[in-house]
Design a protein around this motif. Structure first.
Motif, PDB file in Angstrom:
ATOM      1  N   UNK A 127     -34.690 -25.927  11.833  1.00  0.00           N
ATOM      2  CA  UNK A 127     -35.032 -27.111  12.611  1.00  0.00           C
ATOM      3  C   UNK A 127     -34.430 -27.011  14.017  1.00  0.00           C
ATOM      4  N   UNK A 128     -34.716 -27.984  14.840  1.00  0.00           N
ATOM      5  CA  UNK A 128     -34.298 -27.953  16.243  1.00  0.00           C
ATOM      6  C   UNK A 128     -32.776 -27.879  16.381  1.00  0.00           C
ATOM      7  N   UNK A 129     -32.054 -28.622  15.557  1.00  0.00           N
ATOM      8  CA  UNK A 129     -30.588 -28.626  15.648  1.00  0.00           C
ATOM      9  C   UNK A 129     -30.009 -27.255  15.341  1.00  0.00           C
ATOM     10  N   UNK A 132     -30.679 -24.948  18.284  1.00  0.00           N
ATOM     11  CA  UNK A 132     -29.801 -25.275  19.411  1.00  0.00           C
ATOM     12  C   UNK A 132     -28.389 -24.747  19.168  1.00  0.00           C
ATOM     13  N   UNK A 133     -27.899 -24.883  17.927  1.00  0.00           N
ATOM     14  CA  UNK A 133     -26.556 -24.390  17.601  1.00  0.00           C
ATOM     15  C   UNK A 133     -26.507 -22.872  17.705  1.00  0.00           C
ATOM     16  N   UNK A 134     -27.566 -22.212  17.248  1.00  0.00           N
ATOM     17  CA  UNK A 134     -27.608 -20.750  17.337  1.00  0.00           C
ATOM     18  C   UNK A 134     -27.616 -20.294  18.792  1.00  0.00           C
TER      19      UNK A 134
END
Length: 200
Positions: A127-129, A132-134
């Motif tokens: 998912x988007x989160x 973004x964390x990666x």
């Protein structure tokens, strides 16, 4: 096949103590199970053959529809009176065909079923989160590289430049670009052990 009734309309009553439904014609009583077994013996094969064609060769579905057709016959004994039909087969075939059509429409109206095997093999999309964390992890890891390794990595892997283009931009030989890219990725694998499979 012996007709379900020798004369007059069938009456259906429930034997409360035995918990079974009994069909009687006023002279001698017969259980619904015997009547259904007789229907199955005499008309089961042609009914199954028709339903198998209507179910595109799905034997399980055709067998289910045969049983449903016989249940309908049990629920409507008046439809099987001998004085209305020379044979009950046309009634059974019509009911079976209608049930097959209804079942096909119901399957088309609902979403396709997905088996467990399909779900196990399905590709998991982050998912988007998670993405973004990666991205933050990778950015932090790239900052740990030497400037020479970092600029080659950015050009080749993030901006999509070829080795020749990166060499021309940086003013270094193509072999040096390959070498720096190799060592940059190796350093990232050490810093980002969870992403090692993606850094090949």
């Amino acid at each position: 096949m012996r007709a379900l009734s020798t004369g007059g309309a069938l009456r259906c009553h429930t034997a409360m103590t035995a918990g079974t439904t009994t069909l009687t014609d006023g002279t001698n009583g017969t259980t619904a199970e015997h009547e259904l077994a007789a229907l199955q013996r005499e008309h089961g094969r042609p009914l199954f053959a028709l339903l198998l064609r209507l179910c595109d060769g799905d034997r399980q579905r055709a067998e289910d529809l045969v049983q449903e057709t016989l249940v309908r016959a049990w629920q409507h004994p008046e439809a099987l009176r001998a004085d209305d039909f020379d044979s009950v087969r046309p009634w059974l075939l019509t009911v079976g065909r209608r049930l097959a059509i209804d079942a096909r429409r119901a399957r088309q109206a609902r979403p396709a079923e997905v088996g467990d095997a399909v779900l196990e093999n399905a590709r998991v999309i982050a998912d988007h989160a998670e993405r973004a964390a990666a991205m933050l992890d990778v950015r932090q890891a790239v900052k740990t590289l030497t400037p020479e390794h970092r600029e080659v990595l950015v050009l080749v892997y993030f901006q999509g430049a070829s080795v020749a283009e990166a060499a021309a931009t940086l003013g270094i030989p193509p072999g040096t670009v390959k070498s720096r890219a190799y060592y940059a990725l190796r350093a990232l694998r050490r810093v980002l052990p969870g992403y090692a499979a993606d850094l090949r």
